[in-house]
Design an enzyme around this catalytic site. Structure first.
Site, mmCIF file in Angstrom:
data_model
loop_
_atom_site.group_PDB
_atom_site.id
_atom_site.type_symbol
_atom_site.label_atom_id
_atom_site.label_comp_id
_atom_site.label_asym_id
_atom_site.label_seq_id
_atom_site.Cartn_x
_atom_site.Cartn_y
_atom_site.Cartn_z
ATOM 1 C CE LYS A 75 -3.980 -2.125 2.300
ATOM 2 N NZ LYS A 75 -4.852 -2.126 3.506
ATOM 3 C CB ALA A 90 -1.747 0.477 8.439
ATOM 4 C CG ASP A 91 -3.757 -5.103 5.312
ATOM 5 O OD1 ASP A 91 -4.120 -6.214 5.723
ATOM 6 O OD2 ASP A 91 -4.316 -4.505 4.380
ATOM 7 C CD GLN A 92 -6.575 -4.215 12.115
ATOM 8 O OE1 GLN A 92 -7.653 -4.009 11.577
ATOM 9 N NE2 GLN A 92 -6.402 -4.096 13.415
ATOM 10 C CB ALA A 127 1.626 -5.089 9.423
#
EC number: 3.6.1.9
Length: 214
Positions: A75, A90-92, A127
């Site tokens: 991203k 950011a990501d989950q 993250a």
């Protein structure tokens, strides 16, 4: 005597004038967290194929932490920005008893996910990656653990009616800043990491990059 009646006082800020910051996300929750901390940033949606990245990572045997980092980095990498700009991605990923959960595609799948998660503990692998000029300058994974209570089917139906399509953009089918808090008996970890952006580590990284006053 000097006439200072027209003097305009500039509000104090903990953020440096440069470098500029871009958050590769349109998430209202992430934006609200940064703004509440006094961080000025641009907010842009990243055009990446999350499903393809996740599938490739799993085929390569990467764990949830590494996969979340790959997604966050992709991203950030997708942003076109001016030189020197700090870009945050950011990501989950949610894991429960070895199973990975993605965002639900519709309310029927959200119902299935909630029934699978109820009465169980799950981990959010949250993250965040910071890049400058195409290079990663910092990355971090937070792992808050959440314990869902053994709610009834009646609760599930009322909850889905109340939240509607808002939960389709949430891994785990909940927004802690909304009615989703009713799903849980106990929560461990930084609230901001659960919402989607580990704020304390991120602010430390911004200070290290000279974007926030030490």
């Amino acid at each position: 005597m000097a006439d200072d009646s027209n003097l305009v006082l500039k509000p104090a800020s903990l953020q440096a004038e440069s470098p500029p910051i871009v958050l590769a996300s349109r998430s209202s929750a992430r934006r609200a967290m940064l703004e509440s901390a006094g961080i000025r940033a641009a907010y842009r949606a990243a055009d990446v194929d999350e499903h393809a990245i996740r599938t490739t990572c799993r085929a390569q045997g990467l764990d949830a932490d590494r996969t979340a980092l790959e997604l966050a980095g992709a991203k950030a990498q997708a942003m076109t920005v001016s030189p020197g700009t700090l870009v945050i991605g950011a990501d989950q990923i949610l894991t429960c008893n070895g199973t990975w959960f993605d965002k639900p595609t519709d309310r029927a799948q959200a119902r299935t996910h909630l029934r699978q998660l109820r009465g169980q503990s799950h981990t959010l692998h949250t993250a965040v990656v910071m890049m400058r000029d195409g290079c990663t300058v910092w990355q971090h994974v937070a792992r808050p653990m959440l314990h869902m209570r053994a709610f009834s089917d009646t609760f599930v139906e009322r909850y889905l009616q109340l939240e509607g399509d808002a939960i389709l953009s949430c891994v785990g089918c909940y927004r802690l800043e909304g009615p989703g808090i009713h799903l849980f008996s106990r929560i461990e970890g930084e609230h901001s990491a659960i919402v989607g952006l580990p704020l304390l580590p991120l602010l430390g990284a911004l200070r290290a990059q000279g974007s926030v006053v030490q």
